[in-house]
Design a protein around this motif. Structure first.
Motif, mmCIF file in Angstrom:
data_model
loop_
_atom_site.group_PDB
_atom_site.id
_atom_site.type_symbol
_atom_site.label_atom_id
_atom_site.label_comp_id
_atom_site.label_asym_id
_atom_site.label_seq_id
_atom_site.Cartn_x
_atom_site.Cartn_y
_atom_site.Cartn_z
ATOM 1 N N LYS A 28 -36.208 26.750 35.805
ATOM 2 C CA LYS A 28 -37.671 26.791 35.734
ATOM 3 C C LYS A 28 -38.242 25.491 35.176
ATOM 4 C CE LYS A 28 -38.041 31.814 35.209
ATOM 5 N NZ LYS A 28 -38.416 32.930 34.293
ATOM 6 N N LEU A 29 -37.601 24.956 34.128
ATOM 7 C CA LEU A 29 -38.091 23.721 33.519
ATOM 8 C C LEU A 29 -37.900 22.527 34.453
ATOM 9 C CD1 LEU A 29 -36.774 24.190 29.853
ATOM 10 C CD2 LEU A 29 -39.139 24.350 30.655
ATOM 11 N N ARG A 30 -36.770 22.474 35.156
ATOM 12 C CA ARG A 30 -36.500 21.339 36.042
ATOM 13 C C ARG A 30 -37.436 21.311 37.244
ATOM 14 N NH1 ARG A 30 -29.862 21.727 36.099
ATOM 15 N NH2 ARG A 30 -29.549 20.989 33.963
ATOM 16 N N ALA A 31 -37.989 22.454 37.609
ATOM 17 C CA ALA A 31 -38.887 22.501 38.765
ATOM 18 C C ALA A 31 -40.132 21.653 38.554
ATOM 19 C CB ALA A 31 -39.280 23.949 39.059
ATOM 20 N N TYR A 32 -40.487 21.376 37.304
ATOM 21 C CA TYR A 32 -41.676 20.576 37.001
ATOM 22 C C TYR A 32 -41.376 19.075 36.932
ATOM 23 C CZ TYR A 32 -43.734 25.080 35.703
ATOM 24 O OH TYR A 32 -44.192 26.369 35.709
ATOM 25 N N LEU A 33 -40.110 18.690 37.062
ATOM 26 C CA LEU A 33 -39.711 17.294 36.916
ATOM 27 C C LEU A 33 -39.664 16.595 38.260
ATOM 28 C CD1 LEU A 33 -36.775 17.776 34.355
ATOM 29 C CD2 LEU A 33 -39.129 17.099 33.858
ATOM 30 N N LEU A 43 -38.104 14.591 41.448
ATOM 31 C CA LEU A 43 -36.869 14.904 42.163
ATOM 32 C C LEU A 43 -35.688 14.090 41.651
ATOM 33 C CD1 LEU A 43 -35.403 16.399 44.417
ATOM 34 C CD2 LEU A 43 -36.134 14.587 45.990
ATOM 35 N N ALA A 44 -35.910 12.791 41.395
ATOM 36 C CA ALA A 44 -34.809 11.935 40.921
ATOM 37 C C ALA A 44 -34.273 12.432 39.589
ATOM 38 C CB ALA A 44 -35.291 10.486 40.792
ATOM 39 N N LEU A 45 -35.171 12.859 38.696
ATOM 40 C CA LEU A 45 -34.740 13.363 37.389
ATOM 41 C C LEU A 45 -34.051 14.716 37.543
ATOM 42 C CD1 LEU A 45 -34.664 12.744 34.422
ATOM 43 C CD2 LEU A 45 -36.922 13.770 34.163
ATOM 44 N N GLN A 46 -34.501 15.541 38.484
ATOM 45 C CA GLN A 46 -33.826 16.809 38.750
ATOM 46 C C GLN A 46 -32.392 16.578 39.208
ATOM 47 O OE1 GLN A 46 -35.897 19.774 41.143
ATOM 48 N NE2 GLN A 46 -37.876 18.867 40.641
#
Length: 344
Positions: free
Chosen positions: A326-331, A333-336
């Protein structure tokens, strides 16, 4: 990345998940991968220990006896060493020995200041009575030429060979240069507090560069490791050496260490966590020794806080996958992709 032992693969074969032949092939493949990645084992210990001794011999452990060779003698010996190291580097590269090849290439970068020092001596361009052995001890503006040359050689060799260990002397040279430029701009050798401040801002810049490199190299080798290591080291030391009698400033130091710890967990970089733990315990010791030295409630409060953090860890472990996704969905794409690569 989690390591898989041979015993775990055998257990998987016994459970019928994979065949015994697949288990043996996978173990051989993982061993070959480990040979390319720095690990804390005896083979890699020998690699790095021997390499650092050779590098130290031509840098930190250099003595005055070498001055007897004269400028051109120092240049000739340095070039001879460099040619030999590059030949070994290419040979190790052809044999698939990545770490020894990287150490040899790093050795050439570390030779550059000595070669430039010898050239300046030979041409009569050396501006002071200082010797090469002072290069790693004192802050002086005349080291700038040696540092610039080291950066140029380091960038060229790093672009050609692309071994992560080669980033280390580049990071160290940038730190040296920041100190020497500060001395050149101020017109005198910086005092203790000024040097600490320069280290703090340099370390912060190095950490940001390491993060950028980490994202750019997320699909290949770990080129950010040495940048993170040296950046955190200089930032944390510069932060810790700041002089302050303000309790509010000391609280800010503690909060900064907690933020570092969180960054280390998110980025899967242990160096953040290690230094942040030292800083956090130093602050808590200060509270126990100075602020709450006569309070019997303080140790009890710390115990409760510690147990609460442990319980928080239990809750996080139970819901880690759902919360992380859930938290990564807001980051971006490269950071994900970077965080996903660290999670496996």
């Amino acid at each position: 990345m989690a390591r898989i032992s041979q015993h775990a693969l055998k257990q998987a074969a016994q459970a019928g998940i994979i065949s015994e032949q697949q288990a043996d092939s996978l173990h051989l493949f993982l061993q070959q991968q480990d040979s390319h990645t720095p690990r804390f084992n005896f083979t890699h210990l020998l690699y790095y220990f021997g390499g650092l001794i050779a590098i130290g011999a031509m840098t930190l452990f250099m003595n005055l006896a070498w001055e007897g060779f004269g400028g051109w003698g120092i240049v000739s010996i340095s070039l001879g060493y460099a040619v030999l190291a590059l030949i070994l580097c290419q040979r190790f590269k052809n044999q698939g020995l990545v770490i020894p090849a990287g150490i040899c290439a790093t050795f050439v970068i570390c030779l550059t200041p000595l070669a430039i020092y010898g050239l300046q001596q030979a041409m009569g361009w050396w501006p002071s009575s200082s010797q090469y052995q002072d290069y790693h001890r004192y802050i002086q503006w005349q080291w700038i030429y040696m540092e610039v040359a080291t950066l140029v050689v380091g960038l060229i060799l790093s672009w050609h060979y692309r071994y992560p260990f080669m980033i280390l002397p580049i990071a160290v040279t940038l730190w040296y240069m920041s100190m020497d430029i500060a001395a050149m701009l101020t017109g005198h050798r910086p005092d203790y507090l000024f040097r600490a401040l320069v280290s703090l801002y340099f370390g912060l810049a190095m950490i940001l560069i390491a993060f950028w490199v980490d994202i750019r190299s997320r699909h290949c080798g770990d080129y950010a490791f040495w940048l993170y290591l040296f950046g955190v080291l200089t930032f944390w030391c510069g932060l810790t050496m700041q002089d302050s009698n303000s309790e509010l400033a000391k609280l800010g130091y503690f909060v900064t260490n907690l933020v570092m710890m969180l960054c280390g967990v998110i980025l899967a970089r242990k160096v953040f966590v290690v230094f942040a733990a030292f800083g956090s315990f130093a602050y808590l010791y200060h509270l126990a020794d100075s602020v709450f030295q006569d309070s019997w409630l303080f140790p009890i409060s710390l115990t409760i806080i510690g147990l609460a953090i442990v319980y928080l860890g239990i809750l996080w472990q139970k819901h880690q996958l759902s919360l992380s996704s859930k938290l990564r969905a807001y980051l971006p794409l490269a950071l994900q992709e970077l965080l996903a690569s660290k999670a496996h």
